[in-house]
Design an enzyme around this catalytic site. Structure first.
Site, PDB file in Angstrom:
ATOM      1  N   GLN A  46       0.830  -1.208   0.000  1.00 57.67           N
ATOM      2  CA  GLN A  46       0.000   0.000   0.000  1.00 57.67           C
ATOM      3  C   GLN A  46       0.869   1.264   0.000  1.00 57.67           C
ATOM      4  O   GLN A  46       1.980   1.269   0.538  1.00 57.67           O
ATOM      5  CB  GLN A  46      -0.928   0.042   1.245  1.00 57.67           C
ATOM      6  CG  GLN A  46      -2.186  -0.809   1.121  1.00 57.67           C
ATOM      7  CD  GLN A  46      -1.993  -2.241   1.586  1.00 57.67           C
ATOM      8  OE1 GLN A  46      -1.140  -2.539   2.436  1.00 57.67           O
ATOM      9  NE2 GLN A  46      -2.777  -3.159   1.024  1.00 57.67           N
ATOM     10  N   ASN A  64      -4.069   0.915  -2.543  1.00 55.28           N
ATOM     11  CA  ASN A  64      -3.464  -0.397  -2.774  1.00 55.28           C
ATOM     12  C   ASN A  64      -2.470  -0.297  -3.931  1.00 55.28           C
ATOM     13  O   ASN A  64      -2.496   0.670  -4.706  1.00 55.28           O
ATOM     14  CB  ASN A  64      -4.555  -1.413  -3.149  1.00 55.28           C
ATOM     15  CG  ASN A  64      -5.291  -1.951  -1.927  1.00 55.28           C
ATOM     16  OD1 ASN A  64      -4.682  -2.265  -0.913  1.00 55.28           O
ATOM     17  ND2 ASN A  64      -6.601  -2.020  -2.031  1.00 55.28           N
ATOM     18  N   CYS A  73      -6.150   0.962   6.993  1.00 56.60           N
ATOM     19  CA  CYS A  73      -5.076  -0.026   6.908  1.00 56.60           C
ATOM     20  C   CYS A  73      -4.416  -0.126   8.288  1.00 56.60           C
ATOM     21  O   CYS A  73      -3.776   0.822   8.730  1.00 56.60           O
ATOM     22  CB  CYS A  73      -4.081   0.424   5.840  1.00 56.60           C
ATOM     23  SG  CYS A  73      -2.658  -0.656   5.648  1.00 56.60           S
ATOM     24  N   GLY A  74      -4.609  -1.269   8.936  1.00 51.22           N
ATOM     25  CA  GLY A  74      -4.172  -1.382  10.332  1.00 51.22           C
ATOM     26  C   GLY A  74      -2.666  -1.315  10.501  1.00 51.22           C
ATOM     27  O   GLY A  74      -2.148  -0.551  11.323  1.00 51.22           O
ATOM     28  N   ASN A  75      -1.938  -2.095   9.709  1.00 47.02           N
ATOM     29  CA  ASN A  75      -0.477  -2.075   9.861  1.00 47.02           C
ATOM     30  C   ASN A  75       0.077  -0.684   9.558  1.00 47.02           C
ATOM     31  O   ASN A  75       1.018  -0.222  10.217  1.00 47.02           O
ATOM     32  CB  ASN A  75       0.162  -3.116   8.930  1.00 47.02           C
ATOM     33  CG  ASN A  75      -0.047  -4.533   9.433  1.00 47.02           C
ATOM     34  OD1 ASN A  75       0.090  -4.804  10.616  1.00 47.02           O
ATOM     35  ND2 ASN A  75      -0.405  -5.434   8.547  1.00 47.02           N
ATOM     36  N   HIS A 165     -14.011  -7.408   4.936  1.00 52.81           N
ATOM     37  CA  HIS A 165     -13.282  -8.665   5.120  1.00 52.81           C
ATOM     38  C   HIS A 165     -14.259  -9.830   5.156  1.00 52.81           C
ATOM     39  O   HIS A 165     -15.384  -9.688   5.656  1.00 52.81           O
ATOM     40  CB  HIS A 165     -12.505  -8.646   6.449  1.00 52.81           C
ATOM     41  CG  HIS A 165     -11.410  -7.628   6.486  1.00 52.81           C
ATOM     42  ND1 HIS A 165     -10.108  -7.909   6.124  1.00 52.81           N
ATOM     43  CD2 HIS A 165     -11.420  -6.307   6.799  1.00 52.81           C
ATOM     44  CE1 HIS A 165      -9.366  -6.819   6.237  1.00 52.81           C
ATOM     45  NE2 HIS A 165     -10.135  -5.836   6.628  1.00 52.81           N
ATOM     46  N   GLU A 214      -5.321  -9.977  -0.003  1.00 54.51           N
ATOM     47  CA  GLU A 214      -5.845  -8.628   0.153  1.00 54.51           C
ATOM     48  C   GLU A 214      -6.450  -8.089  -1.138  1.00 54.51           C
ATOM     49  O   GLU A 214      -5.869  -8.227  -2.220  1.00 54.51           O
ATOM     50  CB  GLU A 214      -4.735  -7.665   0.611  1.00 54.51           C
ATOM     51  CG  GLU A 214      -4.354  -7.815   2.055  1.00 54.51           C
ATOM     52  CD  GLU A 214      -3.614  -6.606   2.584  1.00 54.51           C
ATOM     53  OE1 GLU A 214      -3.777  -5.518   2.005  1.00 54.51           O
ATOM     54  OE2 GLU A 214      -2.875  -6.758   3.574  1.00 54.51           O
ATOM     55  N   ARG A 215      -7.585  -7.455  -1.000  1.00 57.61           N
ATOM     56  CA  ARG A 215      -8.188  -6.707  -2.124  1.00 57.61           C
ATOM     57  C   ARG A 215      -7.133  -5.744  -2.669  1.00 57.61           C
ATOM     58  O   ARG A 215      -6.525  -5.013  -1.909  1.00 57.61           O
ATOM     59  CB  ARG A 215      -9.395  -5.939  -1.605  1.00 57.61           C
ATOM     60  CG  ARG A 215     -10.079  -5.027  -2.574  1.00 57.61           C
ATOM     61  CD  ARG A 215     -11.232  -4.266  -1.942  1.00 57.61           C
ATOM     62  NE  ARG A 215     -10.822  -3.368  -0.870  1.00 57.61           N
ATOM     63  CZ  ARG A 215     -11.629  -2.475  -0.290  1.00 57.61           C
ATOM     64  NH1 ARG A 215     -12.900  -2.402  -0.631  1.00 57.61           N
ATOM     65  NH2 ARG A 215     -11.186  -1.694   0.681  1.00 57.61           N
ATOM     66  N   CYS A 223      -1.924  -8.506   7.649  1.00 56.64           N
ATOM     67  CA  CYS A 223      -2.995  -7.534   7.394  1.00 56.64           C
ATOM     68  C   CYS A 223      -3.597  -7.174   8.745  1.00 56.64           C
ATOM     69  O   CYS A 223      -4.188  -8.047   9.406  1.00 56.64           O
ATOM     70  CB  CYS A 223      -4.047  -8.155   6.464  1.00 56.64           C
ATOM     71  SG  CYS A 223      -5.421  -7.064   6.094  1.00 56.64           S
ATOM     72  N   THR A 225      -6.067  -4.953   9.679  1.00 53.48           N
ATOM     73  CA  THR A 225      -7.538  -4.976   9.742  1.00 53.48           C
ATOM     74  C   THR A 225      -8.039  -6.410   9.560  1.00 53.48           C
ATOM     75  O   THR A 225      -9.055  -6.793  10.143  1.00 53.48           O
ATOM     76  CB  THR A 225      -8.141  -4.073   8.650  1.00 53.48           C
ATOM     77  OG1 THR A 225      -7.530  -4.377   7.385  1.00 53.48           O
ATOM     78  CG2 THR A 225      -7.954  -2.598   8.972  1.00 53.48           C
ATOM     79  N   GLY A 226      -7.279  -7.204   8.789  1.00 57.00           N
ATOM     80  CA  GLY A 226      -7.657  -8.604   8.607  1.00 57.00           C
ATOM     81  C   GLY A 226      -7.526  -9.402   9.893  1.00 57.00           C
ATOM     82  O   GLY A 226      -8.362 -10.265  10.200  1.00 57.00           O
TER      83      GLY A 226
HETATM   84  N1  LIG Z   1      -2.867  -4.315   4.849  1.00 53.96           N
HETATM   85  C1  LIG Z   1      -3.892  -3.526   5.461  1.00 53.96           C
HETATM   86  C2  LIG Z   1      -5.234  -3.736   4.885  1.00 53.96           C
HETATM   87  C3  LIG Z   1      -5.314  -3.165   3.554  1.00 53.96           C
HETATM   88  C4  LIG Z   1      -6.597  -3.616   3.009  1.00 53.96           C
HETATM   89  C5  LIG Z   1      -6.681  -3.318   1.569  1.00 53.96           C
HETATM   90  N2  LIG Z   1      -6.132  -4.405   0.803  1.00 53.96           N
HETATM   91  C6  LIG Z   1      -8.127  -3.108   1.202  1.00 53.96           C
HETATM   92  O1  LIG Z   1      -8.376  -3.007   0.028  1.00 53.96           O
HETATM   93  O2  LIG Z   1      -8.955  -3.008   2.136  1.00 53.96           O
HETATM   94  C7  LIG Z   1      -3.986  -3.684   6.948  1.00 53.96           C
HETATM   95  O3  LIG Z   1      -2.953  -3.892   7.570  1.00 53.96           O
HETATM   96  O4  LIG Z   1      -5.101  -3.544   7.485  1.00 53.96           O
END
Ligand SMILES: N[C@H](CCC[C@H](N)C(=O)O)C(=O)O
Length: 280
Positions: A46, A64, A73-75, A165, A214-215, A223, A225-226
């Site tokens: 990202q 993305n 994006c949590g991280n 998610h 990831e989307r 991830c 948020t994941g």
């Molecule tokens: N890597 C990110 C999530 C990105 C999610 C992204 N792929 C989306 O389209 O929501 C995290 O750490 O939360």
């Protein structure tokens, strides 16, 4: 115009972080894709821009690597919290995002690495908050992967942390073809805004092993948020407690889904890899 950036990651989920508080940053999709290309560009999952904010200490904008806009994006929130913390003496920073307001607390601000805890706010659990294209029980989605008469994976849980998610619980996460199965679901018509796909194996009441597609980015090492969505999904199903470690390919995040206020607290490391200059 060249712009300085920090290359950072959270458990290997990596980013280019631009401080755009003094000069606007509106990258073209083709530039994001070029910069994000791991073969010919710098490479990242990202792209992150730190912007000024009326509602918090800063606003975090996320794209993305395919150029698509991401709600949160949590991280990256841990990385942005770490960056902001260097310049302020407050130990809690509010960071606004398209997916909602969050609060980052730096627990360890070492020179190149650190440990940061982020209050990710409340999970969104109603079908129209994910969003889904039709009304459905988000705890048991009518969805499967694989042949109709012998599905590989089915009946997942949907959770939004500001971004969508879908979590499949499996017996052996290392046996999942994450790329093949994840890519089949990412753009499924049930998810009008696409979806991040998690495959989770519950180890015990406080440990989950998870892998993610990831989307807009494909397989990533972690991830944030994941991990939040996975713990919430497992607790909703009664498979785990409301707190535990979600262990991804890049390592573990501690997730607490606090009963008192329904907020999800994510704690994990950040790492600064290098500094660079971006033409754009
Ligand atoms: N890597 C990110 C999530 C990105 C999610 C992204 N792929 C989306 O389209 O929501 C995290 O750490 O939360």
């Amino acid at each position: 115009m060249t712009r300085p950036f920090l290359k950072m990651n959270g458990l290997g989920n990596d980013f280019i972080v631009i401080d755009a508080r003094d000069a606007g940053f509106a990258p073209r999709t083709e530039d994001i894709r070029a910069w994000g290309d791991r073969a010919s560009g710098i490479g990242f999952d990202q792209l992150i821009a730190i912007e000024g904010s009326e509602t918090g200490d800063a606003f975090m904008r996320v794209w993305n690597s395919d150029g698509g806009t991401v709600e949160t994006c949590g991280n990256a929130l841990r990385c942005v919290g770490w960056v902001l913390d260097k310049a302020t003496d407050s130990d809690e920073l509010t960071i606004d995002t398209l997916g909602g307001l969050t609060t980052a607390k730096v627990l360890e601000a070492d020179a190149r690495t650190g440990m940061v805890s982020v209050d990710m706010g409340k999970p969104r659990l109603n079908w129209d908050q994910i969003p889904l294209s039709e009304e459905m029980d988000t705890l048991r989605l009518e969805l499967q992967i694989g042949p109709i008469d012998a599905p590989l994976y089915h009946t997942p849980v949907a959770v939004s942390m500001g971004n969508p998610h879908v979590v499949f619980f499996v017996d052996d996460v290392m046996a999942v073809d994450v790329e093949r199965s994840g890519s089949l679901i990412e753009h499924h018509p049930l998810f009008p805004e696409g979806v991040n796909v998690e495959f989770a194996q519950v180890i015990d009441r406080n440990i989950i092993r998870m892998r993610v597609w990831e989307r807009g980015a494909g397989i990533t090492k972690a991830c944030g948020t994941g991990a939040c969505a996975t713990l919430v999904a497992a607790a909703r199903r009664g498979l785990t407690e409301r707190h535990g470690n979600v262990i991804m390919d890049g390592g573990p995040l501690h997730i607490l889904w606090r009963a008192a206020d329904d907020h999800v607290i994510m704690t994990g490391p950040v790492e600064v890899e290098f500094e660079g200059q971006l033409d754009g």
